[in-house]
Motif scaffolding. Structure first.
Motif, PDB file in Angstrom:
ATOM      1  N   PRO A 259       0.832  -1.217   0.000  1.00  0.00           N
ATOM      2  CA  PRO A 259       0.000   0.000   0.000  1.00  0.00           C
ATOM      3  C   PRO A 259       0.863   1.263   0.000  1.00  0.00           C
ATOM      4  CG  PRO A 259       0.085  -0.911   2.204  1.00  0.00           C
ATOM      5  CD  PRO A 259       0.830  -1.889   1.323  1.00  0.00           C
ATOM      6  N   VAL A 260       1.595   1.465  -1.075  1.00  0.00           N
ATOM      7  CA  VAL A 260       2.592   2.539  -1.133  1.00  0.00           C
ATOM      8  C   VAL A 260       1.937   3.906  -0.999  1.00  0.00           C
ATOM      9  CG1 VAL A 260       4.333   3.641  -2.593  1.00  0.00           C
ATOM     10  CG2 VAL A 260       4.220   1.141  -2.440  1.00  0.00           C
ATOM     11  N   ALA A 261       0.798   4.116  -1.637  1.00  0.00           N
ATOM     12  CA  ALA A 261       0.139   5.427  -1.565  1.00  0.00           C
ATOM     13  C   ALA A 261      -0.266   5.755  -0.134  1.00  0.00           C
ATOM     14  CB  ALA A 261      -1.079   5.448  -2.487  1.00  0.00           C
ATOM     15  N   ALA A 262      -0.808   4.772   0.586  1.00  0.00           N
ATOM     16  CA  ALA A 262      -1.212   4.999   1.976  1.00  0.00           C
ATOM     17  C   ALA A 262       0.005   5.247   2.857  1.00  0.00           C
ATOM     18  CB  ALA A 262      -2.007   3.794   2.495  1.00  0.00           C
ATOM     19  N   ILE A 263       1.090   4.532   2.600  1.00  0.00           N
ATOM     20  CA  ILE A 263       2.318   4.749   3.367  1.00  0.00           C
ATOM     21  C   ILE A 263       2.854   6.160   3.128  1.00  0.00           C
ATOM     22  CG2 ILE A 263       4.731   4.043   3.576  1.00  0.00           C
ATOM     23  CD1 ILE A 263       3.727   1.158   2.946  1.00  0.00           C
ATOM     24  N   ALA A 264       2.853   6.582   1.868  1.00  0.00           N
ATOM     25  CA  ALA A 264       3.322   7.929   1.535  1.00  0.00           C
ATOM     26  C   ALA A 264       2.494   8.995   2.239  1.00  0.00           C
ATOM     27  CB  ALA A 264       3.276   8.137   0.020  1.00  0.00           C
ATOM     28  N   ALA A 265       1.190   8.807   2.238  1.00  0.00           N
ATOM     29  CA  ALA A 265       0.306   9.779   2.889  1.00  0.00           C
ATOM     30  C   ALA A 265       0.575   9.866   4.382  1.00  0.00           C
ATOM     31  CB  ALA A 265      -1.148   9.402   2.640  1.00  0.00           C
ATOM     32  N   GLY A 266       0.991   8.745   4.981  1.00  0.00           N
ATOM     33  CA  GLY A 266       1.244   8.732   6.419  1.00  0.00           C
ATOM     34  C   GLY A 266       2.579   9.303   6.820  1.00  0.00           C
ATOM     35  N   VAL A 267       3.595   9.175   5.967  1.00  0.00           N
ATOM     36  CA  VAL A 267       4.942   9.601   6.379  1.00  0.00           C
ATOM     37  C   VAL A 267       5.313  10.987   5.881  1.00  0.00           C
ATOM     38  CG1 VAL A 267       5.680   7.199   6.466  1.00  0.00           C
ATOM     39  CG2 VAL A 267       6.156   8.537   4.410  1.00  0.00           C
ATOM     40  N   ARG A 268       4.660  11.445   4.832  1.00  0.00           N
ATOM     41  CA  ARG A 268       5.031  12.767   4.292  1.00  0.00           C
ATOM     42  C   ARG A 268       4.824  13.878   5.324  1.00  0.00           C
ATOM     43  NH1 ARG A 268       3.825  14.489  -1.736  1.00  0.00           N
ATOM     44  NH2 ARG A 268       5.796  13.393  -1.917  1.00  0.00           N
ATOM     45  N   PRO A 269       3.691  13.914   6.069  1.00  0.00           N
ATOM     46  CA  PRO A 269       3.537  14.976   7.083  1.00  0.00           C
ATOM     47  C   PRO A 269       4.575  14.905   8.187  1.00  0.00           C
ATOM     48  CG  PRO A 269       1.418  13.937   6.586  1.00  0.00           C
ATOM     49  CD  PRO A 269       2.476  13.085   5.970  1.00  0.00           C
ATOM     50  N   LEU A 270       5.258  13.761   8.310  1.00  0.00           N
ATOM     51  CA  LEU A 270       6.267  13.587   9.348  1.00  0.00           C
ATOM     52  C   LEU A 270       7.664  13.987   8.867  1.00  0.00           C
ATOM     53  CD1 LEU A 270       5.053  10.122  10.689  1.00  0.00           C
ATOM     54  CD2 LEU A 270       4.500  12.400  11.589  1.00  0.00           C
ATOM     55  N   GLY A 271       7.759  14.401   7.608  1.00  0.00           N
ATOM     56  CA  GLY A 271       9.023  14.873   7.077  1.00  0.00           C
ATOM     57  C   GLY A 271       9.935  13.803   6.519  1.00  0.00           C
ATOM     58  N   ALA A 272       9.422  12.587   6.346  1.00  0.00           N
ATOM     59  CA  ALA A 272      10.243  11.516   5.792  1.00  0.00           C
ATOM     60  C   ALA A 272      10.027  11.404   4.291  1.00  0.00           C
ATOM     61  CB  ALA A 272       9.900  10.192   6.469  1.00  0.00           C
ATOM     62  N   LEU A 273      11.085  11.055   3.586  1.00  0.00           N
ATOM     63  CA  LEU A 273      10.996  10.786   2.161  1.00  0.00           C
ATOM     64  C   LEU A 273      10.678   9.313   1.938  1.00  0.00           C
ATOM     65  CD1 LEU A 273      14.164  12.704   0.880  1.00  0.00           C
ATOM     66  CD2 LEU A 273      11.788  13.495   0.869  1.00  0.00           C
ATOM     67  N   LEU A 274       9.980   9.015   0.843  1.00  0.00           N
ATOM     68  CA  LEU A 274       9.618   7.641   0.534  1.00  0.00           C
ATOM     69  C   LEU A 274      10.360   7.172  -0.711  1.00  0.00           C
ATOM     70  CD1 LEU A 274       7.963   5.105   1.039  1.00  0.00           C
ATOM     71  CD2 LEU A 274       6.147   6.086  -0.369  1.00  0.00           C
ATOM     72  N   LEU A 275      11.175   6.145  -0.522  1.00  0.00           N
ATOM     73  CA  LEU A 275      11.866   5.464  -1.616  1.00  0.00           C
ATOM     74  C   LEU A 275      11.069   4.211  -1.980  1.00  0.00           C
ATOM     75  CD1 LEU A 275      14.216   4.567  -3.478  1.00  0.00           C
ATOM     76  CD2 LEU A 275      15.337   3.642  -1.421  1.00  0.00           C
ATOM     77  N   CYS A 276      10.740   4.082  -3.248  1.00  0.00           N
ATOM     78  CA  CYS A 276       9.978   2.923  -3.711  1.00  0.00           C
ATOM     79  C   CYS A 276      10.807   2.122  -4.711  1.00  0.00           C
ATOM     80  CB  CYS A 276       8.668   3.370  -4.366  1.00  0.00           C
ATOM     81  SG  CYS A 276       7.656   1.996  -4.963  1.00  0.00           S
ATOM     82  N   ASP A 277      11.059   0.863  -4.387  1.00  0.00           N
ATOM     83  CA  ASP A 277      11.636  -0.080  -5.339  1.00  0.00           C
ATOM     84  C   ASP A 277      10.478  -0.563  -6.208  1.00  0.00           C
ATOM     85  OD1 ASP A 277      12.485  -2.302  -6.716  1.00  0.00           O
ATOM     86  OD2 ASP A 277      13.276  -3.363  -4.974  1.00  0.00           O
ATOM     87  N   ALA A 278      10.383   0.014  -7.411  1.00  0.00           N
ATOM     88  CA  ALA A 278       9.271  -0.309  -8.310  1.00  0.00           C
ATOM     89  C   ALA A 278       9.712  -1.233  -9.448  1.00  0.00           C
ATOM     90  CB  ALA A 278       8.679   0.977  -8.887  1.00  0.00           C
ATOM     91  N   VAL A 279      10.794  -1.964  -9.235  1.00  0.00           N
ATOM     92  CA  VAL A 279      11.359  -2.797 -10.290  1.00  0.00           C
ATOM     93  C   VAL A 279      10.331  -3.780 -10.853  1.00  0.00           C
ATOM     94  CG1 VAL A 279      13.031  -4.630 -10.734  1.00  0.00           C
ATOM     95  CG2 VAL A 279      13.744  -2.565  -9.533  1.00  0.00           C
ATOM     96  N   GLN A 280       9.584  -4.444  -9.976  1.00  0.00           N
ATOM     97  CA  GLN A 280       8.613  -5.442 -10.438  1.00  0.00           C
ATOM     98  C   GLN A 280       7.260  -4.829 -10.798  1.00  0.00           C
ATOM     99  OE1 GLN A 280       9.224  -8.664 -10.964  1.00  0.00           O
ATOM    100  NE2 GLN A 280      11.291  -8.709 -10.109  1.00  0.00           N
ATOM    101  N   GLY A 281       7.065  -3.559 -10.472  1.00  0.00           N
ATOM    102  CA  GLY A 281       5.772  -2.940 -10.743  1.00  0.00           C
ATOM    103  C   GLY A 281       5.762  -1.968 -11.903  1.00  0.00           C
ATOM    104  N   TYR A 282       6.908  -1.338 -12.175  1.00  0.00           N
ATOM    105  CA  TYR A 282       6.988  -0.330 -13.228  1.00  0.00           C
ATOM    106  C   TYR A 282       6.542  -0.908 -14.566  1.00  0.00           C
ATOM    107  CZ  TYR A 282       9.163   2.909 -16.559  1.00  0.00           C
ATOM    108  OH  TYR A 282       9.392   3.786 -17.599  1.00  0.00           O
ATOM    109  N   GLY A 283       5.630  -0.191 -15.223  1.00  0.00           N
ATOM    110  CA  GLY A 283       5.106  -0.648 -16.506  1.00  0.00           C
ATOM    111  C   GLY A 283       4.000  -1.671 -16.377  1.00  0.00           C
TER     112      GLY A 283
END
Length: 363
Positions: free
Chosen positions: A150-174
């Motif tokens: 659930p990358v979108a939900a994780i991003a929504a939760g950590v962005r207000p806390l000032g953390a950056l989100l790195l996503c390994d999208a190797v198997q998902g890209y495309g």
């Protein structure tokens, strides 16, 4: 040979080969040279960059790398440590993330996952709050069991806390949409029918990374001469993936349903629904996977419990979702995609089932 190992690598698309060939055979200029031939090579690189970026969120730039491993290393090691250098990640990440986090020398939190292989977004946010982490690393699609995080939900939760989100999208890209909330995204060409030896790191506008490689700074933060051939192949593969996005997804879903029917007596690892269906991780009690691979040598598939670097340990992903060593060792991973036909998949699965059944026959 029937190829059913799409998570390891994918067949090169004819369109990608055609895009690469002129730069391998006829045009050899350095794309960083100022003369006309160099400018032509640079133009090819920039066309490819735009093609790769078309499958990414808006508001960032694509930097070509030697592959996803370099991209992940750069993202993890290049984040400014001031204000707290902890990293939060989760237990089923690829070794390119987990080993890099361990080697970074920073404090880290590795969160558990549920039986489906999914991490709790709330737990990620809580770990960021408690550790003061600057970086969260969560993959999009798991390479061993296909679970979509659930990358979108994780991003929504950590962005207000000032953390950056790195996503390994190797198997998902495309294959699935890369969520808008990511700050850094690592991808690889050879997982989408492009060439090996090239990947990219997508960097959101405003994010700054210290260089991993020093030299000519050809890519604005990444040094090294680019290969126009590899870039062109990556770009063509990305453009094809974008054009065939819906058709590829529908085709893989049909193959997944067919495979599940053919393997009705096997147990699925991971989520039955929230997954990329081109990844089928299944197990069967008592299965000798090494013997199965020997008996069916003309079918290329993966041992789902592949031991890491001869350590003798079973897959960390399968252990993380609660499988015993015996269950992990009786797991295989079957991967299929754009160039897999129903006929060849059925024939290969029937051979695997027959060989597995034969193991149960008393000698």
């Amino acid at each position: 040979m029937t190829y059913l190992d799409y998570q390891a690598t994918t067949p090169l698309a004819p369109e990608a080969f055609d895009a690469m060939l002129p730069w391998l055979r006829d045009q050899h200029a350095n794309p960083h040279s100022p003369h006309r031939a160099g400018r032509a090579a640079r133009a090819a690189v920039e066309v490819a960059r735009a093609q790769v970026a078309a499958l990414m969120p808006p508001g960032g730039r694509v930097v070509f790398t030697s592959g996803a491993t370099e991209a992940l290393n750069w993202a993890i090691k290049g984040i400014d440590r001031s204000g707290g250098g902890a990293i939060v990640t989760q237990a089923t990440e690829h070794a390119a993330v987990l080993d890099t986090v361990a080697a970074s020398g920073r404090a880290s939190v590795v969160l558990p996952v549920d039986r489906a292989g999914r991490v709790d977004p709330g737990a990620v946010a809580e770990a960021v709050r408690e550790s003061g982490a600057r970086l969260v690393a969560v993959m999009l699609v798991n390479n061993e069991i296909g679970t979509i995080q659930p990358v979108a939900a994780i991003a929504a939760g950590v962005r207000p806390l000032g953390a950056l989100l790195l996503c390994d999208a190797v198997q998902g890209y495309g294959r699935v949409a890369v969520p808008d909330g990511c700050d850094l995204v690592a991808i690889s060409a050879h997982k989408i029918h492009g060439p090996k030896g090239i990947g990219a790191l997508w960097i959101r506008d405003g994010v700054r990374l210290a260089p991993l490689l020093h030299g000519g700074d050809q890519e604005g933060g990444r040094s090294g001469t680019l290969s126009p051939a590899l870039c062109a192949g990556f770009g063509a593969a990305a453009a094809l993936a974008r054009a065939r996005f819906d058709a590829d997804a529908a085709g893989v879903a049909r193959l997944f349903a067919l495979a599940r029917d053919r393997l009705s007596g096997w147990t699925l690892n991971g989520d039955a629904d929230g997954r990329w269906p081109g990844n089928l991780s299944v197990r069967r009690d008592g299965l000798d996977v090494a013997r199965l691979m020997s008996d069916v040598r003309d079918v290329a598939f993966s041992a789902g419990s592949a031991c890491a670097s001869g350590s003798g340990r079973t897959s960390h992903v399968l252990r993380a979702i609660g499988l015993s060593d015996a269950e992990a060792r009786s797991t295989i991973r079957i991967g299929f995609g754009r160039y897999t036909t129903e006929k060849e998949l059925v024939a290969a699965l029937d051979r695997l089932v027959a060989a597995a059944d034969a193991q149960r026959v008393p000698a």
